[in-house]
Write a protein that holds these residues in place. Structure first.
Motif, PDB file in Angstrom:
ATOM      1  N   LYS A  15       0.914  -1.162   0.158  1.00 52.92           N
ATOM      2  CA  LYS A  15       0.068   0.161  -0.023  1.00 52.92           C
ATOM      3  C   LYS A  15       1.012   1.262  -0.057  1.00 52.92           C
ATOM      4  O   LYS A  15       1.981   1.133   0.431  1.00 52.92           O
ATOM      5  CB  LYS A  15      -0.878   0.041   1.245  1.00 52.92           C
ATOM      6  CG  LYS A  15      -1.732  -0.823   1.109  1.00 52.92           C
ATOM      7  CD  LYS A  15      -2.822  -1.043   2.769  1.00 52.92           C
ATOM      8  CE  LYS A  15      -1.897  -1.160   3.890  1.00 52.92           C
ATOM      9  NZ  LYS A  15      -2.546  -1.517   5.050  1.00 52.92           N
ATOM     10  N   PHE A  18      -3.217   5.411   3.126  1.00 53.08           N
ATOM     11  CA  PHE A  18      -4.421   5.200   3.606  1.00 53.08           C
ATOM     12  C   PHE A  18      -5.839   5.337   2.810  1.00 53.08           C
ATOM     13  O   PHE A  18      -6.600   4.997   3.006  1.00 53.08           O
ATOM     14  CB  PHE A  18      -4.595   5.789   5.154  1.00 53.08           C
ATOM     15  CG  PHE A  18      -4.869   7.316   4.916  1.00 53.08           C
ATOM     16  CD1 PHE A  18      -5.953   7.903   4.819  1.00 53.08           C
ATOM     17  CD2 PHE A  18      -3.805   8.163   4.936  1.00 53.08           C
ATOM     18  CE1 PHE A  18      -6.405   9.229   4.602  1.00 53.08           C
ATOM     19  CE2 PHE A  18      -3.961   9.617   4.955  1.00 53.08           C
ATOM     20  CZ  PHE A  18      -5.454  10.044   4.743  1.00 53.08           C
ATOM     21  N   GLY A  20      -5.994   3.948  -0.237  1.00 56.35           N
ATOM     22  CA  GLY A  20      -6.338   2.962  -0.951  1.00 56.35           C
ATOM     23  C   GLY A  20      -5.211   2.682  -2.503  1.00 56.35           C
ATOM     24  O   GLY A  20      -5.202   1.856  -3.048  1.00 56.35           O
ATOM     25  N   ASP A  73      -9.849   2.416  -0.013  1.00 59.18           N
ATOM     26  CA  ASP A  73      -9.559   2.390   1.514  1.00 59.18           C
ATOM     27  C   ASP A  73      -8.622   1.246   1.837  1.00 59.18           C
ATOM     28  O   ASP A  73      -8.274   0.426   1.155  1.00 59.18           O
ATOM     29  CB  ASP A  73     -10.864   1.932   2.460  1.00 59.18           C
ATOM     30  CG  ASP A  73     -11.641   0.804   2.097  1.00 59.18           C
ATOM     31  OD1 ASP A  73     -10.907  -0.067   1.448  1.00 59.18           O
ATOM     32  OD2 ASP A  73     -12.946   1.090   1.941  1.00 59.18           O
ATOM     33  N   GLU A  74      -8.055   1.163   3.049  1.00 61.96           N
ATOM     34  CA  GLU A  74      -6.951   0.271   3.430  1.00 61.96           C
ATOM     35  C   GLU A  74      -7.483  -1.128   3.405  1.00 61.96           C
ATOM     36  O   GLU A  74      -6.756  -2.008   3.084  1.00 61.96           O
ATOM     37  CB  GLU A  74      -6.437   0.580   4.833  1.00 61.96           C
ATOM     38  CG  GLU A  74      -5.535   1.710   4.716  1.00 61.96           C
ATOM     39  CD  GLU A  74      -4.723   2.134   5.898  1.00 61.96           C
ATOM     40  OE1 GLU A  74      -3.740   1.402   6.333  1.00 61.96           O
ATOM     41  OE2 GLU A  74      -5.008   2.728   6.950  1.00 61.96           O
ATOM     42  N   PRO A  75      -8.542  -1.598   4.180  1.00 62.14           N
ATOM     43  CA  PRO A  75      -9.025  -2.792   3.742  1.00 62.14           C
ATOM     44  C   PRO A  75      -8.983  -3.341   2.415  1.00 62.14           C
ATOM     45  O   PRO A  75      -8.771  -4.577   2.427  1.00 62.14           O
ATOM     46  CB  PRO A  75     -10.320  -2.874   4.730  1.00 62.14           C
ATOM     47  CG  PRO A  75     -10.225  -1.695   5.371  1.00 62.14           C
ATOM     48  CD  PRO A  75      -9.811  -0.761   4.586  1.00 62.14           C
ATOM     49  N   THR A  76      -9.687  -2.799   1.448  1.00 66.07           N
ATOM     50  CA  THR A  76      -9.605  -3.237  -0.011  1.00 66.07           C
ATOM     51  C   THR A  76      -8.258  -3.398  -0.406  1.00 66.07           C
ATOM     52  O   THR A  76      -7.894  -4.108  -1.062  1.00 66.07           O
ATOM     53  CB  THR A  76     -10.461  -2.082  -0.582  1.00 66.07           C
ATOM     54  OG1 THR A  76     -11.736  -1.859  -0.107  1.00 66.07           O
ATOM     55  CG2 THR A  76     -10.794  -2.547  -1.997  1.00 66.07           C
ATOM     56  N   ASP A  78      -5.462  -3.803   1.252  1.00 65.68           N
ATOM     57  CA  ASP A  78      -4.664  -5.116   1.873  1.00 65.68           C
ATOM     58  C   ASP A  78      -5.175  -6.242   0.855  1.00 65.68           C
ATOM     59  O   ASP A  78      -4.252  -7.174   0.787  1.00 65.68           O
ATOM     60  CB  ASP A  78      -5.321  -5.099   3.145  1.00 65.68           C
ATOM     61  CG  ASP A  78      -4.552  -4.257   4.201  1.00 65.68           C
ATOM     62  OD1 ASP A  78      -3.480  -3.722   3.856  1.00 65.68           O
ATOM     63  OD2 ASP A  78      -5.193  -3.848   5.306  1.00 65.68           O
ATOM     64  N   LYS A  79      -6.305  -6.349   0.437  1.00 66.33           N
ATOM     65  CA  LYS A  79      -6.829  -7.754  -0.176  1.00 66.33           C
ATOM     66  C   LYS A  79      -5.957  -7.606  -1.657  1.00 66.33           C
ATOM     67  O   LYS A  79      -6.009  -8.785  -2.391  1.00 66.33           O
ATOM     68  CB  LYS A  79      -8.297  -7.757  -0.493  1.00 66.33           C
ATOM     69  CG  LYS A  79      -9.245  -7.840   0.633  1.00 66.33           C
ATOM     70  CD  LYS A  79     -10.456  -7.853   0.558  1.00 66.33           C
ATOM     71  CE  LYS A  79     -11.274  -7.687   1.837  1.00 66.33           C
ATOM     72  NZ  LYS A  79     -12.671  -7.508   1.543  1.00 66.33           N
TER      73      LYS A  79
END
Length: 175
Positions: A15, A18, A20, A73-76, A78-79
């Motif tokens: 990343k 933050f 994305g 965003d960060e969670p997306t 991360d994937k």
């Protein structure tokens, strides 16, 4: 789109922010030609999924900083780490002279200076430290190293690669 119709562009390695943004390590000698892309295919599972790009730019040599429309965003983000990126083959910049893409020489005839026609290129093995042409002649397989010393000329018009193989190499396979 099928992977066979595409070339590997690179891999998401981390990343950047933050928001994305992602960093992609490109598999190219000319990263700057990919700075203004509008979309790429991302390998997810066994599928290539198109992802559209809001903005992309070079980040420290061979890294490309990409802001995807679909990743904010960060969670997306991360994937996405570890995902491979692909582009259609027709987007490859054309090569001239004795430079070639591995996929483009499949089916070319290897013409040796001493032995003449030594086989048709069936595949290129690039999984070892030495890249090899995998050629076939009269049902026998030949492995010919891909080096500047061996390759003398790439003749796209006649679909031939002229080579000068080390003494004894061809005899090893064809006798």
């Amino acid at each position: 789109m099928r992977k066979e119709d595409c070339f590997y562009l690179g891999k998401v390695v981390s990343k950047y922010s933050f928001k994305g943004e992602l960093l992609v390590k490109l598999d190219t000698d000319e990263p700057d030609i990919y700075e203004n892309m509008e979309s790429v295919f991302v390998s997810i599972g066994n599928n290539l999924i198109p992802f559209f790009i809001d903005r992309c730019r070079l980040h420290k040599s061979a890294l490309l900083r990409i802001d995807f429309e679909e990743v904010k965003d960060e969670p997306t983000a991360d994937k996405m780490i570890g995902a491979e990126l692909y582009l259609p083959l027709e987007m490859l910049p054309p090569l001239t002279g004795d430079k070639f893409y591995f996929h483009e020489v499949i089916g070319f005839t290897l013409m040796d200076e001493v032995h003449g026609d030594i086989g048709i290129i069936k595949a290129v093995n690039d999984s070892a430290s030495q890249e090899l042409f995998e050629a076939e002649k009269d049902g026998k397989e030949l492995l010919i190293p891909i080096t500047d010393d061996i390759i003398k000329k790439v003749d796209r018009q006649n679909k031939q690669i002229h080579v000068k193989t080390p003494e004894g190499l061809v005899e090893l396979y064809l006798t």
